[in-house]
Design an enzyme around this catalytic site. Sequence first.
Site, PDB file in Angstrom:
ATOM      1  CB  ILE A   1      -0.993  -0.002   1.191  1.00 17.80           C
ATOM      2  CG1 ILE A   1      -1.942   1.192   1.114  1.00 17.80           C
ATOM      3  CG2 ILE A   1      -0.269  -0.103   2.515  1.00 17.80           C
ATOM      4  CD1 ILE A   1      -3.168   1.093   2.010  1.00 17.80           C
ATOM      5  CB  CYS A   2       0.938   4.207   0.695  1.00 15.74           C
ATOM      6  SG  CYS A   2       1.085   5.994   0.760  1.00 15.74           S
TER       7      CYS A   2
END
Length: 169
Positions: free
Chosen positions: A102-103
Amino acid sequence: MSRIAVIIDEWFEDSEYTEPAKAFKAAGHDVVTVGLEKGKTVRGKKENTPVVIDLAVEEAGIEDFDALLIPGGYSPDKLRAHDAPVRFVRDFTKSGKPVFSICHGPQILITADVLKGRKITGWKSIIQDIKNAGGEFLDQEVVVDGNLVSSRFPGDLPAFIRASLGMLD
């Protein structure tokens, strides 16, 4: 019950570790933090969340885990400066076992050279890096491509967690 490795270092995005870890544990899974130094406490970048490293990455074998979580923040960039975490992520991704990123998580996947031909999402500042690494960037709250689950930022956590838990069932 699955055993999930979380590769993590200083200045991780707090919620991108705490929320998935909480959901995984609530579903009966075991969460093991893997980092540069066993016993070291690393902290989140916004809330200063303390996380103790359970296992040094040099001691971690992909055969000991069923899935890998890569929280964002500055942690992936710090980890990719070291050979052992990059090798661990590369081998884990190539194993076919689930990888949850994620991210800024894709930064270590980029360095591990495992994104060629893969669909993925991540934070907007690394879109060009993903493309340069041969990945196909999709601006969606969650992207699932084979064993790879990815999301863009903390606002996508509900979808990210649902998709990640779905890979463990």
